[in-house]
Design a protein around this motif. Structure first.
Motif, PDB file in Angstrom:
ATOM      1  N   LEU A  83      -8.013   6.017  -8.274  1.00 49.55           N
ATOM      2  CA  LEU A  83      -7.580   4.678  -7.879  1.00 49.55           C
ATOM      3  C   LEU A  83      -8.727   3.923  -7.221  1.00 49.55           C
ATOM      4  CD1 LEU A  83      -5.275   2.632  -7.712  1.00 49.55           C
ATOM      5  CD2 LEU A  83      -4.642   3.635  -5.506  1.00 49.55           C
ATOM      6  N   LYS A  99      -6.474   6.085   5.365  1.00 48.37           N
ATOM      7  CA  LYS A  99      -5.730   6.806   4.333  1.00 48.37           C
ATOM      8  C   LYS A  99      -6.417   6.703   2.977  1.00 48.37           C
ATOM      9  CE  LYS A  99      -1.630   7.447   5.231  1.00 48.37           C
ATOM     10  NZ  LYS A  99      -0.203   7.341   5.597  1.00 48.37           N
ATOM     11  N   ALA A 100      -6.963   5.533   2.661  1.00 45.80           N
ATOM     12  CA  ALA A 100      -7.668   5.369   1.394  1.00 45.80           C
ATOM     13  C   ALA A 100      -8.879   6.286   1.329  1.00 45.80           C
ATOM     14  CB  ALA A 100      -8.090   3.914   1.212  1.00 45.80           C
ATOM     15  N   PHE A 132      -9.705   0.265  -5.570  1.00 44.34           N
ATOM     16  CA  PHE A 132      -9.192  -1.001  -5.058  1.00 44.34           C
ATOM     17  C   PHE A 132     -10.223  -2.100  -5.296  1.00 44.34           C
ATOM     18  CE2 PHE A 132      -6.747   1.947  -2.219  1.00 44.34           C
ATOM     19  CZ  PHE A 132      -5.495   1.619  -2.720  1.00 44.34           C
ATOM     20  N   CYS A 134      -9.776   7.471  -2.464  1.00 45.94           N
ATOM     21  CA  CYS A 134      -9.750   6.196  -3.186  1.00 45.94           C
ATOM     22  C   CYS A 134     -11.114   5.521  -3.118  1.00 45.94           C
ATOM     23  CB  CYS A 134      -8.697   5.264  -2.588  1.00 45.94           C
ATOM     24  SG  CYS A 134      -7.002   5.839  -2.760  1.00 45.94           S
ATOM     25  N   PHE A 182       0.837  -1.197   0.000  1.00 39.94           N
ATOM     26  CA  PHE A 182       0.000   0.000   0.000  1.00 39.94           C
ATOM     27  C   PHE A 182       0.877   1.254   0.000  1.00 39.94           C
ATOM     28  CE2 PHE A 182      -2.466   3.362   2.064  1.00 39.94           C
ATOM     29  CZ  PHE A 182      -3.646   3.325   1.347  1.00 39.94           C
ATOM     30  N   ILE A 185      -4.816   1.697   6.662  1.00 40.23           N
ATOM     31  CA  ILE A 185      -5.055   1.647   5.220  1.00 40.23           C
ATOM     32  C   ILE A 185      -6.432   2.199   4.889  1.00 40.23           C
ATOM     33  CG2 ILE A 185      -5.476   0.043   3.312  1.00 40.23           C
ATOM     34  CD1 ILE A 185      -3.140  -1.641   4.372  1.00 40.23           C
ATOM     35  N   LEU A 234      -2.544   7.476  -4.862  1.00 39.77           N
ATOM     36  CA  LEU A 234      -3.756   7.509  -4.035  1.00 39.77           C
ATOM     37  C   LEU A 234      -4.626   8.696  -4.426  1.00 39.77           C
ATOM     38  CD1 LEU A 234      -2.397   6.639  -0.469  1.00 39.77           C
ATOM     39  CD2 LEU A 234      -3.233   5.082  -2.248  1.00 39.77           C
ATOM     40  N   THR A 264      -7.919  10.139   1.084  1.00 40.39           N
ATOM     41  CA  THR A 264      -7.385  10.557  -0.219  1.00 40.39           C
ATOM     42  C   THR A 264      -8.398  10.414  -1.343  1.00 40.39           C
ATOM     43  OG1 THR A 264      -6.416   8.348  -0.504  1.00 40.39           O
ATOM     44  CG2 THR A 264      -4.988  10.083   0.394  1.00 40.39           C
ATOM     45  N   TYR A 319       1.915   2.563  -3.472  1.00 33.29           N
ATOM     46  CA  TYR A 319       0.965   3.458  -4.135  1.00 33.29           C
ATOM     47  C   TYR A 319       1.025   4.861  -3.543  1.00 33.29           C
ATOM     48  CZ  TYR A 319      -1.535   0.185  -7.199  1.00 33.29           C
ATOM     49  OH  TYR A 319      -1.878  -0.675  -8.209  1.00 33.29           O
ATOM     50  N   GLU A 320       1.176   4.932  -2.227  1.00 33.56           N
ATOM     51  CA  GLU A 320       1.254   6.245  -1.581  1.00 33.56           C
ATOM     52  C   GLU A 320       2.504   6.987  -2.029  1.00 33.56           C
ATOM     53  OE1 GLU A 320       0.933   8.203   2.887  1.00 33.56           O
ATOM     54  OE2 GLU A 320       1.431   6.071   2.667  1.00 33.56           O
TER      55      GLU A 320
END
Length: 499
Positions: free
Chosen positions: A300, A315-316, A302, A321, A287, A312, A296, A319, A290-291
């Motif tokens: 993006l 943060k996803a 997932f 995601c 992960f 995770i 991110l 940002t 990607y950061e």
């Protein structure tokens, strides 16, 4: 009871269609009659449009381009003239399902690796797939696209097969595997096959390492150029995307290349990530790749996103995601249950996919919805964790929003393509209807699916395909798979003799 109050025809204004909508208003107000390519009337409309009631009895008309040009409750105007009319009395009419994560070429490889998790299942498929040519993949993709349409999936995000075999590069210390291309073309044939079937699609292409990064990039951009030329005259081809491969990549270079292509071409990137309960620590560590690469963000997506941790997820979500959920394949491969309720509460956009047709077995969006809904409710011990309206949204408009194609598909609204299903809850009979939306989501299924339309044109009538002669497809698929199986048997016999 269905809502039957009168509505004026609804016009959906967007930055791309404002002028056309104004013309529609003028034609409705000034003309003694107006013409349509198709009129659908007396339908129990499930529009999935948040501005409309969940279900109401009404009508809509479709223009020559295959887009909805008027929609309202009640009876259509007496002076509306249409080339053809569909009387949907007693039946539901709803938007076609969107599979936001699919591997369509895998349709003829069902029943392989049936008691395996992800990696074992992939190994079981290997001997078959490595023997395919570009021509084989054309017919396999055509088979899968027709299967999707017959089952009410009118738009799909499709991860294409690159036809590249990975081998170790020359040099004992070489850590980067390079690949060799089998006879093709591969990606181009899959684009052609989906369009030939009549399926609307987002085409996703991977970045197999066929050489240094500039060579790999050039290969991708050649496919992108082909797609853009193809899409210029084929509205079924909606956009190109990247099939992210960081989960299996040997180094951070894959993340940097994906991020560069996302930035330079404005592409979505859907990456299989954190799927299997095997190799979790290795997956989670990537992960950070990607950061660090700057990938991110809202471009993006997932795919799967099951084996996560709190950091995770936070943060996803922060940002922007996104995430795509495949409930049926997650269960079939024992991958686990992603906490979609938690992701949505954190602010992530979520869509749904049917995934690989050889690990969902029956490409059934009704089943996929219900498995997803049931697992969320069981996971949280809360029947409100996934309401019926939410699960239908996720497999239609929610998936369109995930893929940034919601101006064109995902709901029944003026200006969008008339991609829709006609579903009869009384054949076979599901009983009296107490709540129409609940009957559609909980009690209807493929057995109730009467008709499938794409751009206002019928492509499936029950199990009969109208968009392509399946006799030819079955003959080609059977012949090609027989050749592959014979090759596998011959190789096994040779190995046995050598030993």
């Amino acid at each position: 009871m269905p809502c039957t109050r009168a509505y004026a025809p609804v016009v959906r204004f967007t930055h791309r269609r404002t002028f056309g909508a104004l013309l529609l208003l003028l034609s409705l107000s000034l003309s003694p009659s107006f013409a349509a390519s198709l009129l659908v009337k007396n339908a129990r409309l499930i529009t999935v449009d948040p501005a409309q009631p969940d279900v109401f009895v009404g009508w809509f008309s479709v223009d020559a381009e295959g887009r909805i040009d008027a929609l309202a409750a009640g009876e259509p105007p007496a002076d509306l003239v249409a080339d053809s009319t569909l009387d949907a009395a007693g039946r539901f009419v709803a938007p076609g399902f969107i599979s936001a994560h699919s591997h369509i070429y895998m349709s003829p490889v069902r029943g392989v690796g049936f008691d395996s998790t992800l990696y074992g299942w992939g190994s079981a498929l290997g001997p078959i797939l490595k023997r395919t040519t570009g021509d084989d993949i054309y017919w396999f993709t055509l088979h899968g696209a027709l299967d999707f349409l017959r089952n009410g999936i009118t738009t799909a995000y499709d991860f294409t097969n690159s036809g590249v075999d990975r081998i170790a590069a020359v040099g004992l210390n070489e850590k980067v595997p390079y690949g060799v291309q089998r006879p093709g073309p591969f990606e181009e044939n899959q684009i052609r096959a989906k369009a030939a079937a009549g399926l609307r699609f987002v085409n996703s292409v991977g970045l197999p390492r066929v050489g240094p990064p500039d060579v790999t990039r050039a290969r991708f951009e050649n496919v992108l150029e082909f797609f853009n030329d193809f899409a210029a005259t084929e509205p079924l081809a909606m956009k190109m995307a990247i099939s992210g491969g960081v989960q299996r990549a040997p180094d951070i270079g894959a993340a940097h290349l994906e991020a560069a292509l996302m930035r330079d071409h404005g592409l979505l990137n859907q990456s299989h990530f954190l799927e299997s309960p095997e190799r979790v620590d290795e997956q989670q560590a990537k992960f950070a790749w990607y950061e660090e690469a700057g990938a991110l963000g809202p471009q993006l997506i997932f795919g799967h996103f099951i084996q996560v941790n709190d950091e995770i997820v936070t943060k996803a979500a922060e940002t922007g995601c996104r995430m795509c959920w495949q409930p049926t394949s997650n269960g079939r491969l024992a991958s686990g249950i992603p906490d979609v309720t938690r992701y949505r509460e954190a602010g992530m956009i979520v869509g749904m996919g049917l995934d690989d047709q050889s690990c969902t077995d029956i490409s059934d969006p009704f089943q996929n919805m219900r498995i997803g809904m049931y697992t969320m409710r069981a996971l949280h011990s809360d029947a409100a964790a996934m309401p019926i309206g939410d699960i239908l949204f996720l497999h239609t408009l929610g998936s369109a929003e995930l893929l940034d194609i919601d101006d064109d598909v995902g709901s029944l609204e003026v200006g969008k393509y008339a991609d829709f299903l006609v579903v009869d809850p009384r054949d076979p009979d599901t009983g009296p209807i107490h709540n129409p939306l609940a009957s559609y989501v909980l009690a209807c299924g493929l057995r109730n699916l009467d008709l499938v339309y794409v751009a206002g044109r019928p492509v499936a009538d029950g199990t009969t395909m109208l968009s392509y002669d399946e006799t030819e497809v079955r003959r080609e698929v059977d012949t090609r798979m027989a050749r592959i199986k014979a090759d596998i048997a011959a190789a096994a016999a040779a190995t046995s003799t050598d030993s």
